[in-house]
Scaffold this active site. Structure first.
Site, PDB file in Angstrom:
ATOM      1  N   GLN A  16      39.429  39.074  29.896  1.00  0.00           N
ATOM      2  CA  GLN A  16      38.125  39.738  29.793  1.00  0.00           C
ATOM      3  C   GLN A  16      37.869  40.861  30.804  1.00  0.00           C
ATOM      4  OE1 GLN A  16      33.352  38.747  30.015  1.00  0.00           O
ATOM      5  NE2 GLN A  16      34.694  37.022  29.745  1.00  0.00           N
ATOM      6  N   SER A  17      38.193  40.637  32.077  1.00  0.00           N
ATOM      7  CA  SER A  17      37.733  41.592  33.099  1.00  0.00           C
ATOM      8  C   SER A  17      38.315  42.992  32.868  1.00  0.00           C
ATOM      9  CB  SER A  17      38.109  41.097  34.490  1.00  0.00           C
ATOM     10  OG  SER A  17      39.518  41.015  34.617  1.00  0.00           O
ATOM     11  N   THR A  73      58.047  44.372  28.362  1.00  0.00           N
ATOM     12  CA  THR A  73      58.357  45.179  29.560  1.00  0.00           C
ATOM     13  C   THR A  73      59.367  44.488  30.467  1.00  0.00           C
ATOM     14  OG1 THR A  73      56.412  44.257  30.602  1.00  0.00           O
ATOM     15  CG2 THR A  73      56.152  46.403  29.555  1.00  0.00           C
ATOM     16  N   ASN A  95      45.261  43.739  35.072  1.00  0.00           N
ATOM     17  CA  ASN A  95      44.656  42.582  35.748  1.00  0.00           C
ATOM     18  C   ASN A  95      45.555  41.356  35.610  1.00  0.00           C
ATOM     19  OD1 ASN A  95      43.833  42.412  32.930  1.00  0.00           O
ATOM     20  ND2 ASN A  95      42.439  40.785  33.534  1.00  0.00           N
ATOM     21  N   PHE A  96      46.844  41.583  35.908  1.00  0.00           N
ATOM     22  CA  PHE A  96      47.777  40.456  35.944  1.00  0.00           C
ATOM     23  C   PHE A  96      47.574  39.648  37.214  1.00  0.00           C
ATOM     24  CE2 PHE A  96      50.494  43.385  33.311  1.00  0.00           C
ATOM     25  CZ  PHE A  96      50.312  42.669  32.138  1.00  0.00           C
ATOM     26  N   LYS A 135      45.281  32.917  41.238  1.00  0.00           N
ATOM     27  CA  LYS A 135      44.830  33.314  39.903  1.00  0.00           C
ATOM     28  C   LYS A 135      43.355  32.962  39.803  1.00  0.00           C
ATOM     29  CE  LYS A 135      49.117  32.911  37.378  1.00  0.00           C
ATOM     30  NZ  LYS A 135      49.796  32.483  36.156  1.00  0.00           N
ATOM     31  N   TYR A 137      39.701  32.946  37.286  1.00  0.00           N
ATOM     32  CA  TYR A 137      38.921  33.165  36.069  1.00  0.00           C
ATOM     33  C   TYR A 137      37.438  33.281  36.424  1.00  0.00           C
ATOM     34  CZ  TYR A 137      42.871  32.207  32.964  1.00  0.00           C
ATOM     35  OH  TYR A 137      44.059  32.283  32.295  1.00  0.00           O
ATOM     36  N   GLU A 138      36.671  33.684  35.427  1.00  0.00           N
ATOM     37  CA  GLU A 138      35.231  33.942  35.579  1.00  0.00           C
ATOM     38  C   GLU A 138      34.496  32.971  36.505  1.00  0.00           C
ATOM     39  OE1 GLU A 138      32.952  36.266  34.075  1.00  0.00           O
ATOM     40  OE2 GLU A 138      31.542  35.253  35.394  1.00  0.00           O
ATOM     41  N   ASP A 167      33.835  38.533  35.319  1.00  0.00           N
ATOM     42  CA  ASP A 167      34.760  39.312  34.484  1.00  0.00           C
ATOM     43  C   ASP A 167      34.176  40.668  34.106  1.00  0.00           C
ATOM     44  OD1 ASP A 167      36.903  37.620  34.402  1.00  0.00           O
ATOM     45  OD2 ASP A 167      36.197  36.512  32.667  1.00  0.00           O
ATOM     46  N   GLY A 246      12.767  38.925  44.108  1.00  0.00           N
ATOM     47  CA  GLY A 246      12.168  40.050  44.821  1.00  0.00           C
ATOM     48  C   GLY A 246      10.900  39.649  45.549  1.00  0.00           C
ATOM     49  N   GLY A 247      10.124  40.656  45.936  1.00  0.00           N
ATOM     50  CA  GLY A 247       8.924  40.405  46.723  1.00  0.00           C
ATOM     51  C   GLY A 247       7.707  39.997  45.908  1.00  0.00           C
ATOM     52  N   GLN A 248       7.823  40.015  44.585  1.00  0.00           N
ATOM     53  CA  GLN A 248       6.689  39.646  43.730  1.00  0.00           C
ATOM     54  C   GLN A 248       7.017  38.296  43.099  1.00  0.00           C
ATOM     55  OE1 GLN A 248       4.160  41.721  43.762  1.00  0.00           O
ATOM     56  NE2 GLN A 248       5.092  43.644  44.394  1.00  0.00           N
TER      57      GLN A 248
HETATM   58  N1  CAO Z   1      56.004  42.111  28.461  1.00  0.00           N
HETATM   59  C1  CAO Z   1      56.638  41.191  29.217  1.00  0.00           C
HETATM   60  N2  CAO Z   1      56.008  40.379  30.088  1.00  0.00           N
HETATM   61  C2  CAO Z   1      54.693  40.510  30.187  1.00  0.00           C
HETATM   62  C3  CAO Z   1      53.949  41.445  29.426  1.00  0.00           C
HETATM   63  C4  CAO Z   1      54.669  42.275  28.535  1.00  0.00           C
HETATM   64  N3  CAO Z   1      54.058  43.177  27.772  1.00  0.00           N
HETATM   65  N4  CAO Z   1      52.639  41.318  29.745  1.00  0.00           N
HETATM   66  C5  CAO Z   1      52.561  40.339  30.654  1.00  0.00           C
HETATM   67  N5  CAO Z   1      53.790  39.862  30.940  1.00  0.00           N
HETATM   68  C6  CAO Z   1      54.134  38.785  31.883  1.00  0.00           C
HETATM   69  C7  CAO Z   1      53.784  39.127  33.304  1.00  0.00           C
HETATM   70  O1  CAO Z   1      54.728  39.979  33.847  1.00  0.00           O
HETATM   71  C8  CAO Z   1      53.804  37.733  33.923  1.00  0.00           C
HETATM   72  O2  CAO Z   1      55.126  37.361  34.170  1.00  0.00           O
HETATM   73  P1  CAO Z   1      55.666  36.702  35.558  1.00  0.00           P
HETATM   74  O3  CAO Z   1      54.734  35.563  35.854  1.00  0.00           O
HETATM   75  O4  CAO Z   1      57.053  36.298  35.218  1.00  0.00           O
HETATM   76  O5  CAO Z   1      55.603  37.745  36.613  1.00  0.00           O
HETATM   77  C9  CAO Z   1      53.326  36.848  32.791  1.00  0.00           C
HETATM   78  O6  CAO Z   1      53.354  37.665  31.616  1.00  0.00           O
HETATM   79  C10 CAO Z   1      51.954  36.241  32.899  1.00  0.00           C
HETATM   80  O7  CAO Z   1      51.001  37.066  33.520  1.00  0.00           O
HETATM   81  P2  CAO Z   1      49.786  36.424  34.308  1.00  0.00           P
HETATM   82  O8  CAO Z   1      50.308  35.536  35.392  1.00  0.00           O
HETATM   83  O9  CAO Z   1      48.875  37.522  34.715  1.00  0.00           O
HETATM   84  O10 CAO Z   1      49.068  35.570  33.164  1.00  0.00           O
HETATM   85  P3  CAO Z   1      48.440  34.094  33.237  1.00  0.00           P
HETATM   86  O11 CAO Z   1      48.004  33.822  31.854  1.00  0.00           O
HETATM   87  O12 CAO Z   1      49.340  33.113  33.868  1.00  0.00           O
HETATM   88  O13 CAO Z   1      47.171  34.274  34.204  1.00  0.00           O
HETATM   89  C11 CAO Z   1      45.035  35.195  34.862  1.00  0.00           C
HETATM   90  C12 CAO Z   1      45.962  34.808  33.698  1.00  0.00           C
HETATM   91  C13 CAO Z   1      43.837  35.902  34.272  1.00  0.00           C
HETATM   92  C14 CAO Z   1      44.573  33.928  35.614  1.00  0.00           C
HETATM   93  C15 CAO Z   1      45.783  36.135  35.846  1.00  0.00           C
HETATM   94  O14 CAO Z   1      46.295  37.212  35.113  1.00  0.00           O
HETATM   95  C16 CAO Z   1      44.901  36.665  36.973  1.00  0.00           C
HETATM   96  O15 CAO Z   1      44.590  35.965  37.928  1.00  0.00           O
HETATM   97  N6  CAO Z   1      44.527  37.951  36.886  1.00  0.00           N
HETATM   98  C17 CAO Z   1      43.761  38.616  37.929  1.00  0.00           C
HETATM   99  C18 CAO Z   1      42.337  38.182  37.930  1.00  0.00           C
HETATM  100  C19 CAO Z   1      41.660  38.393  36.614  1.00  0.00           C
HETATM  101  O16 CAO Z   1      41.631  39.459  36.039  1.00  0.00           O
HETATM  102  N7  CAO Z   1      41.026  37.329  36.141  1.00  0.00           N
HETATM  103  C20 CAO Z   1      40.109  37.449  35.034  1.00  0.00           C
HETATM  104  C21 CAO Z   1      40.705  37.152  33.772  1.00  0.00           C
HETATM  105  S1  CAO Z   1      39.430  37.145  32.585  1.00  0.00           S
HETATM  106  O17 CAO Z   1      38.718  35.673  32.793  1.00  0.00           O
END
Ligand code: CAO
Length: 414
Positions: A16-17, A73, A95-96, A135, A137-138, A167, A246-248
């Protein structure tokens, strides 16, 4: 012409973010290329499914005005495509989890080598410090940013709020950082890194609660209900229920029908300047000049009694009647509007804040359009892309031939 015409965004965001940020950039006219894993895509595509076989509302409502390119990638071909994209785009948004991009081989140094003008924008849960590798989440952000400890009632547990301040709130902060960096680049000719940590963004939105934390040193917070109730304050800003920040002084009060309708309530603010109007409306004209009620300071230890009296009046009125009666008298009130009421509100449809979109898999659905209105950059909300819908056209834009594209499809790189 749109405000961000000609700006290309490499959208490496998910959940989401990040997507809320790049969606805004798309609405302002940027060409947003969303990079997703082949066969999988953004995890939200298949979360909270309401129509089997189609992208979820979770995904569609966060990814309008984007193109979708599938790309693995972690393959050599995928890395090569990503390099070309980095050279071609103005902004990369991601936002990985912390370190994921480095592990993929795309450190900030490498990105700058490929494109020194690149603006590299990231959402992370925390900024540098003890939690930077976590890591997030919201709701974690709401808790770590001070929102949960200050939301809810004093005698209950901390509460998270329905507004996605962690987010979507961070997405807004990041978007502002990106357009500011684009503006600076006009003069410096250089790109830069933009970081919006979710904890910091939530704390920014909780600024008034840090204000109150410091005011505690000077004594009790007199506008909090607990002051009038004689409940001592502790060391930290407490939860204040529905007290005004606020103040009101203000509260949520029951309206006619509250017994059966969970949203038959109004917010009511006892703004000092209109105190006399309030006294007349609620049938307490004697409070206008009574020295125990006439000024804001003397009312602070009687807020429960005052709001109970106002509520005895609001309970005789429909929440919209309260608004119709109070608005001409400059008394600030607001009906508690349900999602159903908002979805049906014609004025929000007219301004494009609620939009109906047609999607090939799911048919028509409602979404929230762009909440920021630019008079010279109109927003047309277009549906979210299907997974990989624009892979061929984006790869052709990057100079790949049909043969190259077929080979990449065969190898699973796209
Ligand atoms: N091709 C190949 N690999 C890919 C890819 C692509 N197109 N897109 C993503 N990946 C891989 C990443 O490289 C990562 O691999 P490694 O762990 O081997 O390095 C893997 O996918 C997973 O990515 P992730 O760790 O970001 O995903 P997750 O689901 O485990 O975690 C989240 C999700 C949101 C907790 C984490 O991304 C995070 O903390 N982000 C930053 C904060 C944030 O934005 N949070 C809000 C999310 S909205 O509620």
């Amino acid at each position: 012409m749109k405000a961000l015409d000609g700006i290309k965004i490499l959208d490496f965001t998910h959940v989401q973010s990040g997507p809320t940020c790049t969606q805004l950039l798309g609405w302002f006219g940027a060409d947003v290329i969303k990079v997703e894993r082949p066969g999988v895509g953004d995890a939200t595509r298949k979360q909270l499914i309401d129509k089997p076989g189609s992208d979820s509302l979770y995904f569609t409502m966060l990814n309008h005005n984007k193109r979708s390119l599938t790309l693995n990638t972690k393959t050599d071909d995928g890395k090569e495509v990503l390099e070309r994209l980095i050279k071609e785009c103005d902004v990369m948004v991601e936002n990985f989890a912390p370190g994921a991009l480095d592990r993929m081989g795309f450190t900030w140094e490498r990105i700058q080598e490929l494109n020194p003008k690149m603006i590299m924008a990231s959402v992370k849960g925390f900024g540098p410090g003890p939690y930077e590798d976590c890591k997030v989440y919201e709701n974690v952000a709401q808790c770590a940013g001070g929102a949960a400890s200050t939301t809810g009632f004093r005698d209950g547990p901390p509460l998270v709020t329905g507004a996605q301040i962690g987010d979507s709130g961070t997405g807004l902060h990041l978007c502002l950082g990106i357009v500011t960096a684009l503006f600076q680049r006009e003069r410096s000719g250089r790109g830069q890194k933009v970081l919006a940590p979710m904890q910091d963004s939530v704390l920014n939105l909780c600024r008034v609660k840090l204000r109150d934390q410091q005011r505690l040193d000077a004594g009790p917070l007199k506008e909090y209900s607990q002051f009038g109730e004689g409940v001592a304050f502790g060391e930290a800003t407490p939860r204040a229920g529905n007290d005004s920040g606020g103040g009101q002084p203000g509260r949520i009060l029951k309206c006619l029908g509250w017994e059966n309708d969970p949203d038959a309530y109004t917010y009511f603010i006892t703004q000092a300047a209109v105190w006399k109007n309030i006294c007349d409306v609620i049938g307490k004209p004697e409070w206008k000049d009574d020295p125990d009620y006439a000024t804001p300071d003397v009312r602070l230890n009687k807020l429960n009694e005052i709001f109970d009296t106002i509520e005895a009046w609001t309970m005789t009125k429909d929440k919209f009647d309260v608004m119709d009666i109070c608005n001409p008298l400059n008394i600030p009130v607001g009906p508690i509007l349900s999602m159903k009421e908002l979805a049906e509100e014609p004025a929000l449809r007219d301004t494009g804040t609620i939009v109906e979109v047609d999607h090939p898999e799911r048919g028509k659905y409602l979404t929230v359009g762009c909440p920021v209105k630019l008079s010279d950059s109109e927003v047309d909300v277009t549906r979210s892309p299907l997974l990989g819908e624009h892979s061929e056209e984006v790869l052709a834009m990057l100079g790949y031939s049909e043969t190259d594209i077929s080979a990449m499809r065969e190898s699973g790189a796209i």
